[in-house]
Scaffold this motif. Sequence first.
Motif, short mmCIF file in Angstrom:
data_model
loop_
_atom_site.label_atom_id
_atom_site.label_comp_id
_atom_site.label_asym_id
_atom_site.label_seq_id
_atom_site.Cartn_x
_atom_site.Cartn_y
_atom_site.Cartn_z
N MET A 154 104.96 0.79 60.85
CA MET A 154 103.86 0.72 60.39
C MET A 154 103.07 2.97 60.24
SD MET A 154 103.88 -1.17 57.98
CE MET A 154 102.64 -0.55 57.25
N ARG A 155 102.86 2.78 61.66
CA ARG A 155 102.50 4.08 62.11
C ARG A 155 103.47 4.73 61.81
NH1 ARG A 155 102.36 7.50 66.26
NH2 ARG A 155 103.30 5.81 67.73
N VAL A 156 104.57 5.13 62.45
CA VAL A 156 105.66 6.25 61.99
C VAL A 156 106.23 6.39 60.82
CG1 VAL A 156 107.99 7.00 62.95
CG2 VAL A 156 106.82 5.50 64.89
N ALA A 157 105.89 5.28 59.67
CA ALA A 157 106.40 5.13 58.29
C ALA A 157 105.66 5.70 58.19
CB ALA A 157 106.83 3.60 57.49
N ASP A 158 104.63 5.22 57.68
CA ASP A 158 103.08 6.13 57.49
C ASP A 158 103.08 7.87 57.29
OD1 ASP A 158 102.32 3.37 56.45
OD2 ASP A 158 100.67 3.63 57.77
N ASP A 159 103.34 8.02 58.84
CA ASP A 159 103.46 9.44 59.11
C ASP A 159 104.63 10.69 59.12
OD1 ASP A 159 102.06 10.98 60.93
OD2 ASP A 159 103.67 11.83 61.33
N LEU A 160 106.00 9.71 58.63
CA LEU A 160 107.45 10.39 58.00
C LEU A 160 107.28 10.26 56.22
CD1 LEU A 160 109.75 8.07 59.89
CD2 LEU A 160 109.22 10.76 59.87
N ARG A 161 106.26 8.84 55.37
CA ARG A 161 105.82 9.81 54.25
C ARG A 161 105.03 10.53 54.27
NH1 ARG A 161 102.88 4.94 54.53
NH2 ARG A 161 104.90 3.75 52.98
N ARG A 162 104.05 10.71 54.73
CA ARG A 162 102.92 11.87 54.61
C ARG A 162 103.25 13.51 55.26
NH1 ARG A 162 100.73 15.33 58.13
NH2 ARG A 162 101.80 14.14 59.56
N ARG A 163 104.61 13.73 55.52
CA ARG A 163 105.16 14.89 56.07
C ARG A 163 106.49 15.00 54.98
NH1 ARG A 163 107.35 14.26 62.23
NH2 ARG A 163 108.28 16.66 61.74
N ILE A 164 106.52 13.50 54.23
CA ILE A 164 107.42 14.16 52.86
C ILE A 164 106.70 14.83 51.75
CG2 ILE A 164 109.01 13.13 51.34
CD1 ILE A 164 110.76 11.45 53.95
N THR A 165 105.58 13.69 51.63
CA THR A 165 105.10 14.72 50.28
C THR A 165 104.24 15.84 50.91
OG1 THR A 165 104.35 11.87 50.15
CG2 THR A 165 103.09 13.26 48.92
N ALA A 166 104.57 15.95 51.94
CA ALA A 166 103.21 17.84 51.85
C ALA A 166 104.72 18.64 51.45
CB ALA A 166 102.91 17.53 53.55
N GLY A 167 105.90 18.10 51.56
CA GLY A 167 106.96 18.93 51.61
C GLY A 167 107.80 19.87 52.63
N GLU A 168 107.33 19.31 53.93
CA GLU A 168 108.35 19.63 55.18
C GLU A 168 109.02 19.64 55.12
OE1 GLU A 168 108.06 18.85 59.60
OE2 GLU A 168 106.74 17.69 58.37
N TRP A 169 110.15 18.08 54.00
CA TRP A 169 111.64 18.41 54.48
C TRP A 169 111.69 17.68 52.63
CZ3 TRP A 169 109.76 14.36 57.70
CH2 TRP A 169 110.50 14.95 59.12
N ALA A 170 112.57 18.60 51.90
CA ALA A 170 113.06 18.49 49.95
C ALA A 170 114.05 17.46 49.65
CB ALA A 170 113.20 20.17 50.51
N VAL A 171 113.74 17.21 48.82
CA VAL A 171 114.64 16.46 48.08
C VAL A 171 116.03 16.61 48.66
CG1 VAL A 171 115.14 15.12 46.49
CG2 VAL A 171 112.57 15.80 46.63
N GLY A 172 116.90 15.90 48.96
CA GLY A 172 118.09 15.56 49.20
C GLY A 172 118.29 16.56 50.68
N GLU A 173 117.36 16.92 51.16
CA GLU A 173 117.17 17.30 52.56
C GLU A 173 117.63 16.28 53.77
OE1 GLU A 173 114.93 20.48 55.36
OE2 GLU A 173 114.27 19.99 53.72
N ARG A 174 118.46 16.28 54.94
CA ARG A 174 118.78 15.40 55.64
C ARG A 174 117.11 15.69 56.68
NH1 ARG A 174 123.87 15.39 58.98
NH2 ARG A 174 122.77 17.77 59.83
N LEU A 175 116.96 13.77 57.11
CA LEU A 175 116.12 14.48 57.93
C LEU A 175 116.53 14.78 59.07
CD1 LEU A 175 114.09 12.94 55.90
CD2 LEU A 175 112.98 11.56 57.53
N PRO A 176 115.79 14.81 60.50
CA PRO A 176 116.07 15.54 62.48
C PRO A 176 116.88 14.06 61.73
CG PRO A 176 114.65 16.07 61.53
CD PRO A 176 114.30 15.52 60.75
#
Length: 246
Positions: free
Chosen positions: A1-23
């Motif tokens: 849950m902690r990892v999912a919450d932080d990944l969601r936060r980073r996506i919302t903040a724009g660290e990875w754009a729509v359509g971009e592949r995650l590491p």
Amino acid sequence: MRVADDLRRRITAGEWAVGERLPSRAKLAAEYEVGPNVLQRAQERLIVEGVLEGRAGSGTYVREPRQRMRMVRSRHRESRNGSPFRADMHEKGKRGSWDCHTEARVPAPDDIAQRLAINPGDLCVRTAYEFLADGQPVQLSTSWEPMALTDQTPILLPEMGPMAGVGVVERMRSIGVTVDTAVEVPRPGRATREEANLLGINVGELLLRIERTYYDTTGRPVETADVVVPDSRWEVAYEIHITSEP
């Protein structure tokens, strides 16, 4: 849950754009100091939520948000001539259609018999629908009608005959049965593999399951259906008619 919450936060903040592949999962697991299974479960949770999408052999990508439309459940929906679904789609500038498969003489399971106020095993007509907007799947429905009501009439098969495709209310009216009440029970759920395949969504995505039953003026159930609405595409709203009394 902690990892999912932080990944969601980073996506919302724009660290990875729509359509971009995650590491890669290995890289993210090392970054979060967790095992690969934990990272996989976190990503799977975000896939179910519609934040990410997995592409076989390619990786995990930020998913483009789907257009979410409002579905209004109201008396107005049932008072229009013809199919309520087709009218709903027309109001949204889309062409409504459906594919269906009907079986007659299907024994009523216990739960359906209770909803239709008949005995378990009484014969019914069951129809499975896939509803489409501009050719794309938008919702599913499985309806049940007691054969004791429609047998030997032109409306026995819902999608055949002179009243095909006009909806339950108009079909019943054609044989002298006036439908005046609909009761709906909405419940949240998750998409099964079959539902996901039919709707073009991921297994486990959020759904709204609506148990709907039509009643005639005597209070007799004349049809019951299980409607499946994908949460990522529809926001369901209920319109409540209020009568002012002196």
